[in-house]
Design a protein around this motif. Structure first.
Motif, PDB file in Angstrom:
ATOM      1  N   HIS A   1      -7.092  -0.813  -0.906  1.00  0.00           N
ATOM      2  CA  HIS A   1      -5.913  -1.596  -1.268  1.00  0.00           C
ATOM      3  C   HIS A   1      -5.982  -3.009  -0.684  1.00  0.00           C
ATOM      4  O   HIS A   1      -4.940  -3.603  -0.377  1.00  0.00           O
ATOM      5  CB  HIS A   1      -4.641  -0.899  -0.774  1.00  0.00           C
ATOM      6  CG  HIS A   1      -4.397   0.430  -1.405  1.00  0.00           C
ATOM      7  ND1 HIS A   1      -3.584   0.599  -2.501  1.00  0.00           N
ATOM      8  CD2 HIS A   1      -4.883   1.660  -1.103  1.00  0.00           C
ATOM      9  CE1 HIS A   1      -3.553   1.889  -2.835  1.00  0.00           C
ATOM     10  NE2 HIS A   1      -4.336   2.549  -2.002  1.00  0.00           N
TER      11      HIS A   1
ATOM     12  N   TRP B   1     -10.233  -3.597  -4.036  1.00  0.00           N
ATOM     13  CA  TRP B   1      -9.341  -3.105  -5.085  1.00  0.00           C
ATOM     14  C   TRP B   1      -9.977  -2.004  -5.954  1.00  0.00           C
ATOM     15  O   TRP B   1      -9.534  -1.749  -7.061  1.00  0.00           O
ATOM     16  CB  TRP B   1      -8.876  -4.239  -5.996  1.00  0.00           C
ATOM     17  CG  TRP B   1      -8.449  -5.464  -5.258  1.00  0.00           C
ATOM     18  CD1 TRP B   1      -9.103  -6.660  -5.200  1.00  0.00           C
ATOM     19  CD2 TRP B   1      -7.292  -5.599  -4.451  1.00  0.00           C
ATOM     20  NE1 TRP B   1      -8.431  -7.542  -4.398  1.00  0.00           N
ATOM     21  CE2 TRP B   1      -7.289  -6.929  -3.931  1.00  0.00           C
ATOM     22  CE3 TRP B   1      -6.240  -4.764  -4.100  1.00  0.00           C
ATOM     23  CZ2 TRP B   1      -6.304  -7.405  -3.085  1.00  0.00           C
ATOM     24  CZ3 TRP B   1      -5.246  -5.248  -3.273  1.00  0.00           C
ATOM     25  CH2 TRP B   1      -5.281  -6.543  -2.781  1.00  0.00           C
TER      26      TRP B   1
ATOM     27  N   PRO C   1       0.836  -1.203   0.000  1.00  0.00           N
ATOM     28  CA  PRO C   1       0.000   0.000   0.000  1.00  0.00           C
ATOM     29  C   PRO C   1       0.868   1.249   0.000  1.00  0.00           C
ATOM     30  O   PRO C   1       2.080   1.185   0.255  1.00  0.00           O
ATOM     31  CB  PRO C   1      -0.787  -0.136   1.301  1.00  0.00           C
ATOM     32  CG  PRO C   1       0.087  -0.950   2.191  1.00  0.00           C
ATOM     33  CD  PRO C   1       0.793  -1.920   1.282  1.00  0.00           C
TER      34      PRO C   1
END
Length: 368
Positions: free
Chosen positions: A79, A167, A49
């Protein structure tokens, strides 16, 4: 294992990571699909991340135009493979409603609608200038409802609730409404399921004057400033050609107050003079001494010089400065109510002495 000299073993290693969300400011051309992250393939390690996931400060500017909306777009990126619900809210100066022009349409309703009159309110005029004028009037009425708390500013988050898919990214609009100049500060509160609550600052400095002349005043010409808005300081009220010695000519002007506070407006009439006009009037005269007496320090012709003279110098303000302009404003002082207007009468008394070109400055002072 039977037949092997040493036992067979292997190491299991994994990285367990929870929900990770990053924040960033994006431009109006960015779409959520553009910020979607690639889904890691099975067995592949997840990408690291970003190093910083702190919410950025939302600064709308230090010279925001009065009664103009400003929008900042905040992007939240997930993430991780964890789905999470989010909720955004404003700590202070919260908008009281969502204006129809910014409401999120119902996707199901729009899908089954074949004909619509949605375009009609903004398409009254065919020209671009006419459509822009109509849109500004619609926005002004909407903003009045949004700013009904009379705080001078209001912030709105669209949409305030939603879901962060794995995502994926979500972009929310933070809109600033205003109708009073000043410096305003607030906070944007963010609650994401599975994460600790966080917040960031909201800041805006509004410049301008909520009190202005109505643009539809008969006989008045308003020039546009560099930003395209009407400049009241460059307004000109024409009385046309008045006959010498006739009665007063009167014009009506309307003063509009777009702010949430009553304003007391007082008018002053200042004489208009050319830039190279004289400020003072000077007069020089030579005085003769009394008979039989010479001026102090006088020298005779025998001394080789002429007799000096007494000189009188008079400096007075120019008559144009003390002569009152032939214009009057009635009443000289009046309260312009909040979100309202007030009417003033400007009169011009033509000269009875002959043809002249008269002009003056009408200066208004506002107090809140």
């Amino acid at each position: 294992v039977e037949g092997m000299e040493k036992p067979l073993g292997f190491l299991l290693k994994s990285l367990s990571r929870g929900l990770v969300v990053s924040f960033s400011l994006v431009g109006p051309e960015v779409r959520p699909e553009d910020r979607k992250l690639p889904v890691p393939a099975e067995g592949e390690p997840h990408a690291d991340p970003p190093s910083t996931i702190k919410m950025p400060a939302l600064d709308f500017g230090s010279d925001v135009e009065l009664c103009r909306r400003q929008t900042l777009r905040l992007c939240m990126t997930n993430h991780s493979a964890i789905r999470a619900e989010y909720h955004l809210s404003i700590k202070m100066f919260n908008a009281l409603c969502v204006p129809p022009s910014l409401a999120i349409p119902d996707a199901n309703a729009e899908q089954h609608r074949l004909l619509s009159d949605k375009h009609e309110p903004t398409s009254t005029f065919s020209s671009k200038a006419g459509r822009d004028h109509t849109v500004q009037k619609i926005y002004a009425n909407e903003d009045k409802a949004v700013l009904a708390a009379n705080d001078g500013v209001a912030f709105l988050v669209i949409p305030p609730d939603g879901t962060l898919e794995p995502w994926a990214s979500v972009i929310v609009d933070v809109v600033c409404f205003n109708n009073m100049p000043g410096m305003y500060r607030s906070e944007l509160l963010c609650n994401i399921q599975g994460l600790a609550p966080t917040s960031t600052s909201l800041k805006v400095k509004v410049a301008g004057n909520p009190v202005h002349l109505a643009s539809n005043t008969v006989g008045m010409v308003l020039k546009k400033s560099g930003s395209g808005s009407l400049d009241a300081c460059a307004a000109r009220l024409s009385f046309g050609h008045a006959l010498v010695g006739t009665e007063k000519v009167r014009k009506i002007i309307k003063v509009v107050n777009d702010g949430p506070i009553d304003s007391r407006v007082s008018w002053h009439v200042k004489a208009k003079r050319a830039a190279d006009a004289d400020v003072v009037q000077a007069a020089i005269s030579i005085l003769s001494p009394p008979v039989g007496r010479s001026a102090p320090g006088a020298r005779s012709e025998a001394d080789g010089g002429s007799e000096p003279q007494l000189v009188s110098l008079s400096i007075k303000p120019h008559p144009d400065l003390t002569k009152p302009p032939p214009f009057e404003v009635e009443p000289e002082e009046q309260v312009v109510p909040a979100h309202g207007n007030a009417v003033f009468r400007v009169s011009y008394a033509p000269s009875a002495e002959g043809e002249v070109h008269d002009g003056a400055y009408l200066v208004a002072d506002g107090a809140w």
